[in-house]
Scaffold this active site. Structure first.
Site, PDB file in Angstrom:
ATOM      1  N   ASP A  43     -47.732  19.259  -1.241  1.00  0.00           N
ATOM      2  CA  ASP A  43     -46.229  19.811   0.333  1.00  0.00           C
ATOM      3  C   ASP A  43     -45.739  21.361   0.352  1.00  0.00           C
ATOM      4  O   ASP A  43     -46.382  21.726  -1.549  1.00  0.00           O
ATOM      5  CB  ASP A  43     -44.959  18.869  -0.564  1.00  0.00           C
ATOM      6  CG  ASP A  43     -43.952  19.001   0.166  1.00  0.00           C
ATOM      7  OD1 ASP A  43     -44.294  18.725   1.503  1.00  0.00           O
ATOM      8  OD2 ASP A  43     -42.932  19.171  -0.256  1.00  0.00           O
ATOM      9  N   SER A  44     -45.146  21.330   1.021  1.00  0.00           N
ATOM     10  CA  SER A  44     -44.150  23.436   1.072  1.00  0.00           C
ATOM     11  C   SER A  44     -43.260  23.271  -0.918  1.00  0.00           C
ATOM     12  O   SER A  44     -43.472  23.918  -1.203  1.00  0.00           O
ATOM     13  CB  SER A  44     -43.568  23.532   2.382  1.00  0.00           C
ATOM     14  OG  SER A  44     -43.182  22.346   2.446  1.00  0.00           O
TER      15      SER A  44
ATOM     16  N   TYR B 263     -42.584  25.625   5.099  1.00  0.00           N
ATOM     17  CA  TYR B 263     -43.451  25.514   5.975  1.00  0.00           C
ATOM     18  C   TYR B 263     -43.148  24.806   7.635  1.00  0.00           C
ATOM     19  O   TYR B 263     -43.797  25.943   8.194  1.00  0.00           O
ATOM     20  CB  TYR B 263     -44.494  24.746   6.003  1.00  0.00           C
ATOM     21  CG  TYR B 263     -45.769  24.708   4.469  1.00  0.00           C
ATOM     22  CD1 TYR B 263     -44.821  26.202   3.293  1.00  0.00           C
ATOM     23  CD2 TYR B 263     -46.392  24.265   4.374  1.00  0.00           C
ATOM     24  CE1 TYR B 263     -46.284  26.260   2.832  1.00  0.00           C
ATOM     25  CE2 TYR B 263     -47.749  24.802   3.313  1.00  0.00           C
ATOM     26  CZ  TYR B 263     -47.112  25.506   2.496  1.00  0.00           C
ATOM     27  OH  TYR B 263     -47.647  26.326   1.674  1.00  0.00           O
ATOM     28  N   GLY B 264     -41.862  24.161   7.599  1.00  0.00           N
ATOM     29  CA  GLY B 264     -41.554  24.337   8.586  1.00  0.00           C
ATOM     30  C   GLY B 264     -41.369  25.165  10.190  1.00  0.00           C
ATOM     31  O   GLY B 264     -41.671  24.435  11.188  1.00  0.00           O
TER      32      GLY B 264
ATOM     33  N   CYS C 219     -47.264  16.230   3.664  1.00  0.00           N
ATOM     34  CA  CYS C 219     -45.815  16.874   4.085  1.00  0.00           C
ATOM     35  C   CYS C 219     -46.676  16.861   5.285  1.00  0.00           C
ATOM     36  O   CYS C 219     -47.983  16.796   5.887  1.00  0.00           O
ATOM     37  CB  CYS C 219     -47.023  18.466   3.411  1.00  0.00           C
ATOM     38  SG  CYS C 219     -46.001  19.629   4.437  1.00  0.00           S
TER      39      CYS C 219
ATOM     40  N   THR D  29     -45.731  18.842   7.763  1.00  0.00           N
ATOM     41  CA  THR D  29     -46.107  19.940   8.824  1.00  0.00           C
ATOM     42  C   THR D  29     -47.818  20.293   8.292  1.00  0.00           C
ATOM     43  O   THR D  29     -48.466  21.350   9.589  1.00  0.00           O
ATOM     44  CB  THR D  29     -45.252  20.973   8.065  1.00  0.00           C
ATOM     45  OG1 THR D  29     -43.893  20.604   7.789  1.00  0.00           O
ATOM     46  CG2 THR D  29     -44.983  22.374   8.650  1.00  0.00           C
TER      47      THR D  29
ATOM     48  N   CYS E 157     -40.781  14.282   8.011  1.00  0.00           N
ATOM     49  CA  CYS E 157     -41.335  15.413   7.074  1.00  0.00           C
ATOM     50  C   CYS E 157     -40.742  14.506   5.477  1.00  0.00           C
ATOM     51  O   CYS E 157     -39.344  13.861   5.807  1.00  0.00           O
ATOM     52  CB  CYS E 157     -39.984  16.227   7.087  1.00  0.00           C
ATOM     53  SG  CYS E 157     -39.265  17.673   5.687  1.00  0.00           S
TER      54      CYS E 157
HETATM   55  N1  DGL Z   1     -42.450  18.402   3.582  1.00  0.00           N
HETATM   56  C1  DGL Z   1     -42.559  18.892   4.767  1.00  0.00           C
HETATM   57  C2  DGL Z   1     -42.770  18.021   5.246  1.00  0.00           C
HETATM   58  O1  DGL Z   1     -43.287  16.864   5.479  1.00  0.00           O
HETATM   59  C3  DGL Z   1     -41.702  20.338   5.382  1.00  0.00           C
HETATM   60  C4  DGL Z   1     -40.861  21.129   4.777  1.00  0.00           C
HETATM   61  C5  DGL Z   1     -40.652  22.846   4.764  1.00  0.00           C
HETATM   62  O2  DGL Z   1     -40.301  22.664   6.402  1.00  0.00           O
HETATM   63  O3  DGL Z   1     -41.686  23.596   4.380  1.00  0.00           O
HETATM   64  O4  DGL Z   1     -42.860  18.592   6.881  1.00  0.00           O
END
Ligand code: DGL
Length: 262
Positions: free
Chosen positions: A11-12, A43-44, A74, A76, A185
């Site tokens: 995950d991020s 990351y989003g 994640c 994203t 998310c």
């Molecule tokens: N936890 C990540 C997801 O499921 C995103 C969080 C981020 O923006 O880094 O998309």
């Protein structure tokens, strides 16, 4: 690689811990190597190319450690699964989210999805829904700030509440009859209580259990399921500060074997 090899989870940041927790509950014999790229989150709000290259760094790192499969915990990253190179099976949390929602919704029912900007802009939930037969109708909304607040300011309840309203109200404005919401998310299951405190009538759909089922099916098919380990461990790797995991680990009541800085 064999059935005793660990399962990778990426995950991020801290969000994928919600998946690691479910993995430990449902497949208690599997050792888990978790990588959270806290230094580079969120990351989003990043481009496709950045997300793919950051995700591939984590995938390569865990592959070198000998994982037998990787859960993309994640949404994203899962959005760009087709672009990722990997020597082991990658399992998408977006596909799991659609599977989870389709199993609890009526044919044609409208369901909300909250996710990051990258996930919403690339319509990955809509595409996964089409691929699964298009049983449900999706209304999506993005938050550019919530994942980072969850990662770094989990105790700031008033800020969380403000951003929860900002993200979910457009969905309810579009269709006030909605009663189900996909947490698109992996950071969002960490604030389930806070979401339900604002919207008690919403049934929150967390894709984690379905994603772990998809992993279990794959491990069974390939004879890689670990039946006889005596208890599993979670080892964490982070590109950021080890202390950033503290609040979430406490809230999820998880205690890893070690937290290593990469
Ligand atoms: N936890 C990540 C997801 O499921 C995103 C969080 C981020 O923006 O880094 O998309």
């Amino acid at each position: 690689m064999d059935r005793y090899s660990p399962v990778g989870v990426i995950d991020s940041g801290v969000g994928g811990l919600t998946v690691a927790k479910q993995l430990k509950r449902s497949l208690p014999n599997e050792d888990i190597l978790y990588f959270g790229d806290s230094k580079n989150m969120p990351y989003g709000n990043r481009s496709r190319d950045e997300i793919v290259s950051l995700a591939e760094f984590m995938i390569d790192y865990l592959e070198e450690k000998g994982v037998k499969a990787i859960l993309l915990a994640c949404n994203t990253i899962s959005t760009f699964i087709e672009d990722l190179h990997s020597g082991v099976r990658l399992i998408s949390i977006v596909d799991a989210g659609i599977r989870a929602a389709s199993s609890v919704c009526e044919e044609g029912e409208s369901v909300g999805v909250i996710a990051t900007k990258a996930t919403v802009d690339s319509c990955s939930y809509e595409k996964a829904n089409e691929k699964a037969g298009g049983r449900i109708k999706l209304i999506t909304s993005a938050s550019t700030s919530l994942p980072r607040i969850i990662d770094r300011q989990l105790q700031n309840t008033s800020l969380l509440t403000e951003k929860i309203r900002e993200c979910i109200s457009p969905i309810l404005d579009e269709d006030p009859s909605i009663t189900k919401l996909i947490l698109g998310c992996s950071h969002f299951p960490i604030i389930k209580e806070e979401i339900n405190a604002v919207y008690p009538f919403l049934n929150l759909i967390d894709p984690a259990a379905c994603q772990v089922e998809m992993l279990r099916d794959y491990l069974r098919e390939t004879d890689l399921l670990n039946y006889d380990n005596d208890g599993s461990d979670i080892t964490l790797y982070t590109s950021g500060d080890e202390s950033e995991f503290g609040l979430t680990l406490e809230k999820l009541r998880m205690s890893p074997l070690a937290i290593n800085r990469v």
